[in-house]
Design a protein around this motif. Structure first.
Motif, mmCIF file in Angstrom:
data_model
loop_
_atom_site.group_PDB
_atom_site.id
_atom_site.type_symbol
_atom_site.label_atom_id
_atom_site.label_comp_id
_atom_site.label_asym_id
_atom_site.label_seq_id
_atom_site.Cartn_x
_atom_site.Cartn_y
_atom_site.Cartn_z
ATOM 1 N N LEU A 68 -1.186 7.859 0.511
ATOM 2 C CA LEU A 68 -1.944 6.835 1.225
ATOM 3 C C LEU A 68 -1.870 7.041 2.737
ATOM 4 N N SER A 69 -0.731 7.518 3.224
ATOM 5 C CA SER A 69 -0.617 7.728 4.666
ATOM 6 C C SER A 69 -1.478 8.897 5.128
ATOM 7 N N GLY A 115 -4.766 7.460 5.430
ATOM 8 C CA GLY A 115 -4.779 6.652 6.648
ATOM 9 C C GLY A 115 -4.932 7.491 7.897
ATOM 10 N N THR A 116 -4.309 8.662 7.901
ATOM 11 C CA THR A 116 -4.442 9.559 9.053
ATOM 12 C C THR A 116 -5.882 10.020 9.217
ATOM 13 N N ILE A 175 -8.560 8.416 8.178
ATOM 14 C CA ILE A 175 -9.343 7.258 8.630
ATOM 15 C C ILE A 175 -9.112 7.017 10.117
ATOM 16 N N TRP A 176 -7.864 7.174 10.556
ATOM 17 C CA TRP A 176 -7.550 6.974 11.973
ATOM 18 C C TRP A 176 -8.286 7.982 12.840
ATOM 19 N N PHE A 190 -6.067 -0.408 11.259
ATOM 20 C CA PHE A 190 -5.788 -0.475 9.830
ATOM 21 C C PHE A 190 -5.203 0.840 9.338
ATOM 22 N N ALA A 191 -5.724 1.946 9.844
ATOM 23 C CA ALA A 191 -5.234 3.258 9.437
ATOM 24 C C ALA A 191 -3.795 3.472 9.894
ATOM 25 N N ASP A 216 -1.535 1.182 10.119
ATOM 26 C CA ASP A 216 -0.730 0.435 9.149
ATOM 27 C C ASP A 216 -0.545 1.227 7.861
ATOM 28 N N ILE A 217 -1.574 1.920 7.429
ATOM 29 C CA ILE A 217 -1.473 2.739 6.220
ATOM 30 C C ILE A 217 -0.522 3.906 6.454
ATOM 31 N N VAL A 218 -0.530 4.485 7.632
ATOM 32 C CA VAL A 218 0.351 5.610 7.936
ATOM 33 C C VAL A 218 1.813 5.173 7.900
ATOM 34 N N LEU A 245 3.067 2.984 5.957
ATOM 35 C CA LEU A 245 3.360 2.460 4.632
ATOM 36 C C LEU A 245 4.503 3.157 3.900
#
Length: 73
Positions: A22-23, A26-27, A29-30, A52-53, A55-57, A59
């Protein structure tokens, strides 16, 4: 022994690996959100997407710490 939970780390590894995937998402998306916000600075949604991305990183660390804290010693 205090706060020592060696099995908590081993039991939390599958959850951490899932969160690592997921991270990585997220990266990506960031990066897309950052590029879009540089191209069009008036686009506020791109900044929210980048936040938001981030926050996912973060995680994987959160999940691993939560899992270790839930295991009684």
């Amino acid at each position: 022994m205090g706060d020592c939970k060696p099995l908590g780390f081993l039991l939390g590894l599958p959850f951490a690996l899932l969160a690592l995937v997921l991270s990585i998402v997220g990266t990506l998306i960031w990066l897309i959100g950052t590029i879009l916000s540089c191209l069009c600075p008036c686009c506020v949604c791109c900044a929210a997407l980048a936040n938001f991305a981030v926050d996912i990183v973060q995680l994987p660390v959160r999940i691993l710490r939560w899992f270790i804290d839930e295991i009684p010693c």
